[in-house]
Design an enzyme around this catalytic site. Sequence first.
Site, PDB file in Angstrom:
ATOM      1  N   HIS A 166     -12.069   4.352  -6.535  1.00  0.00           N
ATOM      2  CA  HIS A 166     -10.983   5.790  -6.934  1.00  0.00           C
ATOM      3  C   HIS A 166     -10.414   6.725  -5.948  1.00  0.00           C
ATOM      4  O   HIS A 166     -10.036   7.477  -7.068  1.00  0.00           O
ATOM      5  CB  HIS A 166     -11.943   6.119  -7.866  1.00  0.00           C
ATOM      6  CG  HIS A 166     -13.045   5.749  -8.607  1.00  0.00           C
ATOM      7  ND1 HIS A 166     -14.241   5.041  -9.030  1.00  0.00           N
ATOM      8  CD2 HIS A 166     -12.533   5.489 -10.400  1.00  0.00           C
ATOM      9  CE1 HIS A 166     -14.278   3.990 -10.114  1.00  0.00           C
ATOM     10  NE2 HIS A 166     -12.772   4.605 -10.651  1.00  0.00           N
ATOM     11  N   GLU A 199      -6.668  -5.408 -16.148  1.00  0.00           N
ATOM     12  CA  GLU A 199      -5.942  -4.920 -15.890  1.00  0.00           C
ATOM     13  C   GLU A 199      -4.115  -6.047 -15.516  1.00  0.00           C
ATOM     14  O   GLU A 199      -3.372  -5.756 -15.872  1.00  0.00           O
ATOM     15  CB  GLU A 199      -5.672  -4.433 -14.374  1.00  0.00           C
ATOM     16  CG  GLU A 199      -6.248  -3.200 -14.558  1.00  0.00           C
ATOM     17  CD  GLU A 199      -7.815  -3.068 -14.863  1.00  0.00           C
ATOM     18  OE1 GLU A 199      -7.715  -1.806 -15.089  1.00  0.00           O
ATOM     19  OE2 GLU A 199      -8.549  -4.036 -15.100  1.00  0.00           O
TER      20      GLU A 199
END
Length: 401
Positions: free
Chosen positions: A206, A137
Site C-alpha cells: 500500500h 480493478e
Amino acid sequence: MAARIHGGAGAGAATALSTFNPKKLVAPSRTNLPAITRSKRYIVASGSDASNKSLRVRHSQKLIANAAVAVCLLSLILHELLLFEALQEGLEEEMDRDPHVCVMGEDVGHYGGSYKVTKGLADKFGDLRVLDTPICENAFTGMGIGAAMTGLRPVIEGMNMGFLLLAFNQISNNCGMLHYTSGGQFTIPVVIRGPGGVGRQLGAEHSQRLESYFQSIPGIQMVACSTPYNAKGLMKAAIRSENPVILFEHVLLYNLKEKIPDEEYICNLEEAEMVRPGEHITILTYSRMRYHVMQAAKTLVNKGYDPEVIDIRSLKPFDLYTIGNSVKKTHRVLIVEECMRTGGIGASLTAAINENFHDYLDAPVMCLSSQDVPTPYAGTLEEWTVVQPAQIVTAVEQLCQ
C-alpha cells in the site's frame, strides 16, 4: 507546512485558463480601496508635538481600518479547503458543467470514497453517474475506457494506486494506445486517479509509487498534485482533456489546507510551478517531496544558499521550458523524488536535462530517490527509505562546493 498561493509558492506557475486574475488576490493598497475607506495624507509643516502625535494616531487608525477592509475583501474571493475537499469541489464542478462526466470505482458512491474525495456526489448526481463497482480493478477500468470511447468522460478511482497494477493491461494496451490503433477514430478522455505514495506504516503493497510503472506507456499523460490549489486545477483540466490522464495524489497530503479562489480556474497539465525563485541551484521535485524540499530550503537559506525550487507537476511530458530556463540560470540541478531510484521519474528527468541542457551544467545532475526496497512496515525503517530534508541540505552543499 502551509502552502502559499497566488504570487507565492502555491500558484507561481499555475496557468489560469479562465477569467481568473491573480492580481485580484493582492491586498488592496490605500489607493485602490473604495473611496469611503481611503485615508488622507497628513502633511505637518509645523506644530506642537501634541498635535503631531494626534495626527499620527489618526493616521494609524485609518491604516488599521484599511487593513481590516483588505482582509474582508480577500475573504470574499477566497475559501479554505483541505486538499481532498479541493479535489471533490473540482470534480463536482465538472459534473455540474458536463453531464458526460461520471465517476466509477470501489466505494465511491454513498460511502464517499476511501479518502472522501467523492463524498456527497452520489446523493447529488445519482447512482448511475457515481457508480460503485465490485472489487475488480481490471473490470471497472476497462469499463471506464470503453465508456470514454462512446463519448463519456469517466473519472476512475483506484482505492489505492497499488491496486491499479491489476488493471495494467487495460491502462497500457487500451487506454494509452486505442487512439493510435484505431487510426484516430476514438479518443479516450478518461481520468485515472487515486492515493499513492509512502503513508504512515501502510506496508509495502500500500506504499507504491506507480509513476515509474506508467511513464513508459505511449499516449498517457501524468500529473501529480501537491496543494489544494493545483489539486483542483489539475482535476478540472484532466477531466476536460481529450487525452487519458493519470492524476497522482499523495496519501499524506489529503489534509493539507489552503485558501483557493472562488472564481473558476484550471491549471495547465503540461506546466511546472515555480515554488521558490533562486540563483544558486535548481531543485526539481513533486508531490509530498515538495514540502521536504521547502523545509530543507529554510536551512539552506540560513547557511547562505539561494535554492530555486520547482514543482514539476507534469510527470509526462516534462515542462522543459521552465526547467531549462532555471538550469541556464543556476547551472546546477538536484532532483528530489519519492519514486524508486531505478527507472523512476528522476532517472527520466536526469536524462532529459543531460540531453537538452548539458552545456549549461557546471556539475553533474544529482538525484535523491527512495531506496530500491519494499517499503518496510516499521516506522523507523520506513522513514529511512524516503528522502529526508537533512539529505537534501547535504546534497546541495556538495553540488555548490
